[in-house]
Design a protein around this motif. Structure first.
Motif, mmCIF file in Angstrom:
data_model
loop_
_atom_site.group_PDB
_atom_site.id
_atom_site.type_symbol
_atom_site.label_atom_id
_atom_site.label_comp_id
_atom_site.label_asym_id
_atom_site.label_seq_id
_atom_site.Cartn_x
_atom_site.Cartn_y
_atom_site.Cartn_z
ATOM 1 N N UNK A 30 0.826 -1.213 0.000
ATOM 2 C CA UNK A 30 0.000 0.000 0.000
ATOM 3 C C UNK A 30 0.855 1.256 0.000
ATOM 4 N N UNK A 31 1.807 1.340 0.905
ATOM 5 C CA UNK A 31 2.618 2.553 1.039
ATOM 6 C C UNK A 31 3.388 2.885 -0.244
ATOM 7 N N UNK A 32 4.054 1.927 -0.898
ATOM 8 C CA UNK A 32 4.792 2.282 -2.119
ATOM 9 C C UNK A 32 3.912 2.800 -3.260
ATOM 10 N N UNK A 33 2.636 2.425 -3.278
ATOM 11 C CA UNK A 33 1.776 2.864 -4.372
ATOM 12 C C UNK A 33 1.255 4.285 -4.176
ATOM 13 N N UNK A 34 1.363 4.830 -2.978
ATOM 14 C CA UNK A 34 0.834 6.168 -2.737
ATOM 15 C C UNK A 34 1.542 7.230 -3.574
ATOM 16 N N UNK A 35 2.811 7.052 -3.841
ATOM 17 C CA UNK A 35 3.538 8.029 -4.653
ATOM 18 C C UNK A 35 3.200 7.954 -6.135
ATOM 19 N N UNK A 36 2.531 6.885 -6.567
ATOM 20 C CA UNK A 36 2.246 6.684 -7.980
ATOM 21 C C UNK A 36 0.904 7.265 -8.420
ATOM 22 N N UNK A 37 0.111 7.750 -7.486
ATOM 23 C CA UNK A 37 -1.213 8.267 -7.830
ATOM 24 C C UNK A 37 -1.332 9.722 -7.383
ATOM 25 N N UNK A 38 -2.233 10.482 -8.005
ATOM 26 C CA UNK A 38 -2.436 11.871 -7.593
ATOM 27 C C UNK A 38 -2.922 11.959 -6.137
ATOM 28 N N UNK A 39 -2.663 13.089 -5.517
ATOM 29 C CA UNK A 39 -2.975 13.275 -4.101
ATOM 30 C C UNK A 39 -4.456 13.083 -3.795
ATOM 31 N N UNK A 40 -5.362 13.610 -4.630
ATOM 32 C CA UNK A 40 -6.793 13.478 -4.344
ATOM 33 C C UNK A 40 -7.241 12.015 -4.384
ATOM 34 N N UNK A 44 -8.605 9.969 -1.021
ATOM 35 C CA UNK A 44 -9.904 9.298 -1.074
ATOM 36 C C UNK A 44 -9.755 7.817 -0.749
ATOM 37 N N UNK A 45 -8.766 7.180 -1.352
ATOM 38 C CA UNK A 45 -8.520 5.763 -1.089
ATOM 39 C C UNK A 45 -8.137 5.541 0.367
ATOM 40 N N UNK A 46 -7.244 6.372 0.879
ATOM 41 C CA UNK A 46 -6.753 6.209 2.247
ATOM 42 C C UNK A 46 -7.888 6.379 3.258
ATOM 43 N N UNK A 47 -8.749 7.348 3.047
ATOM 44 C CA UNK A 47 -9.878 7.569 3.947
ATOM 45 C C UNK A 47 -10.813 6.367 3.963
ATOM 46 N N UNK A 48 -11.136 5.865 2.799
ATOM 47 C CA UNK A 48 -12.007 4.692 2.706
ATOM 48 C C UNK A 48 -11.343 3.460 3.299
ATOM 49 N N UNK A 49 -10.068 3.276 3.012
ATOM 50 C CA UNK A 49 -9.355 2.124 3.547
ATOM 51 C C UNK A 49 -9.302 2.167 5.071
ATOM 52 N N UNK A 50 -9.103 3.320 5.656
ATOM 53 C CA UNK A 50 -9.036 3.431 7.108
ATOM 54 C C UNK A 50 -10.380 3.125 7.762
ATOM 55 N N UNK A 51 -11.474 3.475 7.108
ATOM 56 C CA UNK A 51 -12.798 3.146 7.650
ATOM 57 C C UNK A 51 -13.005 1.635 7.725
ATOM 58 N N UNK A 52 -12.524 0.929 6.712
ATOM 59 C CA UNK A 52 -12.657 -0.528 6.679
ATOM 60 C C UNK A 52 -11.618 -1.174 7.590
ATOM 61 N N UNK A 53 -10.432 -0.618 7.622
ATOM 62 C CA UNK A 53 -9.315 -1.183 8.359
ATOM 63 C C UNK A 53 -9.431 -0.969 9.875
#
Length: 109
Positions: A30-40, A44-53
């Protein structure tokens, strides 16, 4: 007495394995892919993932801590040291994560 240790070992192994797997997956994938996508997209992904996680990690961490501390208390000689060594860092991580989650936001909105 030995039966109690066996039950605790049976509970501690999957609990700590689940916790280690979750952190390992996050660090490796998960962490290495964060630099490969735009910030928004990332936020959005991180917020949703944290709700499930959140419920998974909030149940896995205390379960790992309680079972390893229980194993340290119930075990003798050999199982006691590794169980104590596993429970202490898990408890530390739980305290750090709780402190980070409870801190106020630093956003400038």
């Amino acid at each position: 007495m030995r039966t109690r240790v066996r039950y605790l070992q049976g509970a501690a192994l999957p609990a700590t394995g689940l916790l280690a797997g979750a952190f390992g997956y996050g660090a490796a994938n998960v962490v290495p892919t964060f630099g490969a996508v735009p910030l928004d997209v990332r936020l959005t992904f991180h917020t949703t993932m944290m709700k499930v996680n959140e419920p998974v990690m909030q149940s896995a961490m205390p379960l790992a801590i309680l079972t390893t501390f229980g194993l340290a208390l119930a075990g003798r000689d050999l199982p006691r040291r590794p169980a104590s060594g596993a429970a202490a860092p898990a408890a530390f991580v739980l305290v750090v994560v709780a402190a980070v989650a409870a801190r106020p936001s630093t956003s400038s909105r």
